[in-house]
Design a protein around this motif. Sequence first.
Motif, short mmCIF file in Angstrom:
data_model
loop_
_atom_site.label_atom_id
_atom_site.label_comp_id
_atom_site.label_asym_id
_atom_site.label_seq_id
_atom_site.Cartn_x
_atom_site.Cartn_y
_atom_site.Cartn_z
N GLN A 231 0.88 2.82 -6.96
CA GLN A 231 -0.09 3.49 -6.58
C GLN A 231 0.28 4.60 -5.99
OE1 GLN A 231 -1.32 2.03 -2.42
NE2 GLN A 231 -3.62 2.97 -2.80
N ASP B 238 -6.14 0.97 -6.14
CA ASP B 238 -6.19 1.28 -4.58
C ASP B 238 -6.74 0.18 -3.93
OD1 ASP B 238 -5.09 3.90 -5.23
OD2 ASP B 238 -7.07 4.79 -5.33
N GLY C 200 1.13 12.42 -6.88
CA GLY C 200 1.86 11.38 -6.18
C GLY C 200 2.62 10.42 -7.08
N GLU D 144 0.84 -1.23 -0.08
CA GLU D 144 0.17 0.05 0.04
C GLU D 144 0.92 1.14 -0.06
OE1 GLU D 144 -4.28 1.39 2.11
OE2 GLU D 144 -2.85 0.05 2.98
N ARG D 145 0.37 2.18 -0.79
CA ARG D 145 1.31 3.46 -0.94
C ARG D 145 2.53 3.42 -1.71
NH1 ARG D 145 2.05 6.88 4.36
NH2 ARG D 145 1.91 8.70 2.86
N ARG E 215 1.84 8.28 -9.97
CA ARG E 215 0.45 7.47 -9.61
C ARG E 215 -0.14 6.92 -10.98
NH1 ARG E 215 -3.43 6.31 -6.09
NH2 ARG E 215 -5.77 6.43 -6.77
N SER F 8 -4.69 -2.33 -0.90
CA SER F 8 -5.05 -2.07 0.58
C SER F 8 -5.57 -3.43 1.11
CB SER F 8 -6.54 -1.22 0.67
OG SER F 8 -7.51 -1.68 0.10
N GLN G 109 2.49 7.82 -3.35
CA GLN G 109 1.92 8.67 -2.50
C GLN G 109 2.42 9.94 -2.70
OE1 GLN G 109 4.16 8.29 1.48
NE2 GLN G 109 5.25 6.65 0.54
N LYS G 110 1.76 10.95 -2.05
CA LYS G 110 2.57 12.47 -2.29
C LYS G 110 3.63 12.57 -1.35
CE LYS G 110 -2.27 14.16 -3.41
NZ LYS G 110 -3.35 15.04 -2.70
#
Length: 227
Positions: A146, A201, A178, A78-79, A119, A205, A148-149
């Motif tokens: 995926q 996403d 991101g 994730e991320r 992303r 997750s 992240q910022k």
Amino acid sequence: MKKISFVAFFLLASFFGMSQELANQGAKVDRGTTVRMVTTQGEIVIRLYNETPMHRDNFVKLVSDGFYDGLLFHRVIERFMIQGGDPASRDADPSTRLGEGSLDYTVPAEFRRELFHKRGALCAARLGDDVNPKKESSACQFYIVQGQKFRPEQLDEIERRFDKKFSPEQRKVYTTIGGAPHLDGDYTVFGEVVKGMEVVDKIASLPKDEFDRPKEDVRILHVEMVQ
């Protein structure tokens, strides 16, 4: 046994060595090549870049051959990203550690500064630099970012730590949309998601085991050319 590496401070996935040059680039395709990937979690539509023709044509050939149908997204963080394309995942037992499957060739790197790990980027996995100094790509394993910022000062630190220099465009994207900037210039980016990031996403997750394999299999049911 070799390993496919994304970056030092992320977990590594094992991968058998591939030594041969790409022998068959597949049929040439028209501008605007798009593929639709149907998974057990939903559909993802991906545009393949013409600026990376060897990766584009290789992916198109595998799609046309039905290679990806039935494979799993075997590694998700994730991320960061979701990874698939291991041929050994098609009939894998739930307890099997995946990421070691391969085909018998590699694809030469096609790095372009304007194609980066934003992303939704579609990218080629590969063996680590210790056994793959030319950074050639796996013939079949891929990942979707995926991400992240990042804050500007975080990008500054990545530049210092990994000897990179981000363009104003990259900085704008990484701070507003991101991605995974630490991978730029090390892994070939050859496409992007144009529809279905909510599916990415969702997959990222999902609960997973200690090897980052989803506890509930996420299967690629079918991949087809859209145009």
